[in-house]
Design an enzyme around this catalytic site. Structure first.
Site, PDB file in Angstrom:
ATOM      1  N   ASP A 114       7.648 -18.112 -12.666  1.00 27.33           N
ATOM      2  CA  ASP A 114       7.182 -17.218 -13.120  1.00 27.33           C
ATOM      3  C   ASP A 114       6.104 -16.387 -12.684  1.00 27.33           C
ATOM      4  O   ASP A 114       5.640 -16.947 -11.999  1.00 27.33           O
ATOM      5  CB  ASP A 114       6.802 -17.733 -14.405  1.00 27.33           C
ATOM      6  CG  ASP A 114       6.831 -16.700 -15.848  1.00 27.33           C
ATOM      7  OD1 ASP A 114       5.271 -16.259 -15.406  1.00 27.33           O
ATOM      8  OD2 ASP A 114       7.144 -15.622 -16.749  1.00 27.33           O
ATOM      9  N   SER A 136       5.880 -11.354 -15.515  1.00 27.82           N
ATOM     10  CA  SER A 136       6.966 -11.618 -16.585  1.00 27.82           C
ATOM     11  C   SER A 136       7.665 -10.536 -17.229  1.00 27.82           C
ATOM     12  O   SER A 136       7.835  -9.637 -16.833  1.00 27.82           O
ATOM     13  CB  SER A 136       6.498 -13.148 -17.547  1.00 27.82           C
ATOM     14  OG  SER A 136       7.312 -13.822 -17.349  1.00 27.82           O
TER      15      SER A 136
END
Length: 295
Positions: A153, A38
């Protein structure tokens, strides 16, 4: 000794990674292997590409209005409130168009395959695409399709990718987790309710209607409001915190750099100065331990 850093996910708290990397380099412990999840993929990718200066300048210049301007409204389908094209454009300007395998330092961005839940290490292909997949927050950003696989993610499966660092050949792995943020009430305490509400109103007034709609969905009409995005982000925050504990227990690093970065919320990207300083200070404390391990 080949040093690797595993840069954790955690939204705006990840600007602390810039301070971590700066401090390690200044002390002569330059990581040659980087795995990021991320925001960790954003900072790690910029570092591996030799563009950390440019990313830091961008981060320090962000204010609330600039952040909201990056949120391009998704008026169609696709699985997210934000298309993410403006963020991609900014990252391309900062980092450039590069292939992961051509970077001066080894790098992997961690993502999650949406329909299988598999952890994916992106070690080849377009760098910006790899980073984009790694930060595709469920419900916020539209998933990224790479080689026919929709990716979201990486924090869903591996918030602090120690295992990826080791697999790439790191002999000493430094993990940088990003602890869960404080409650909205604690965060908003840095501003009076009147100051916070005024800032909200001014920002909203500057938007065209589609942008105003998106800003309300992301941030609400007032600080601390429950919105589609805030609920999704809060749930992800809990998941990241629990998953981080599990993964660090099962994939223990050689060194863990912990900090009090939790005072910064997932979406408070306008607090880069503070986050970078926190990361630098936390790393300074761990330099003696790193030195002793390297010998």
């Amino acid at each position: 000794m080949r040093i690797g850093v595993a840069l954790g996910g955690g939204g705006a708290r990840g600007w602390a990674h810039i301070g971590v990397l700066r401090t390690l380099m200044a002390a002569g412990f330059e990581p040659m292997i980087v795995a990021g999840t991320s925001i960790g993929a954003i900072v790690g990718g910029a570092y591996a590409a030799g563009r950390l200066d440019e990313l830091e300048a961008f981060a320090r210049a962000l204010d609330r209005r600039a952040i909201w301007r990056l949120a391009d409204v998704n008026l169609g389908t696709g699985g997210g409130l934000v298309l993410g094209e403006r963020v991609v454009q900014s990252l391309t300007e900062i980092i450039g168009a590069m292939a992961v395998e051509s970077l001066p330092k080894k790098f992997a961005a961690v993502a999650t395959e949406l329909f299988t839940g598999h952890e994916i290490w992106l070690e080849q292909g377009n760098l910006i695409d790899a980073i984009r997949a790694s930060y595709a927050l469920p419900g916020i950003f539209v998933p990224v399709t790479i080689e026919g696989r929709p990716l979201i993610d990486g924090g869903i499966t591996n918030p602090v990718p120690v295992s990826a660092c080791r697999a790439m050949g790191a002999q000493l792995v430094i993990a940088v987790p990003l602890p869960a943020s404080q409650s909205p009430a604690q965060r908003i305490a840095r501003e009076t309710p009147e100051q916070a509400a005024t800032a909200w109103q001014k920002a909203m007034a500057a938007f065209r209607e589609p942008e105003r709609f998106m800003a309300r969905q992301l941030f609400g009409d007032q600080p601390g409001a429950l919105t589609t995005a805030s609920v999704s982000v809060a749930a992800l925050n809990i998941l990241l915190d629990r998953m981080t504990r599990v993964r660090l227990a099962s994939d223990p690093p050689d060194v863990t750099i912990n900090s009090d970065i939790g005072k910064i919320a997932l979406l408070e990207f306008d607090r880069a100065d503070e986050a970078i300083a926190i990361g630098a200070a936390a790393t300074e404390k761990m330099l003696p331990e790193i030195k002793s391990l390297i010998g």
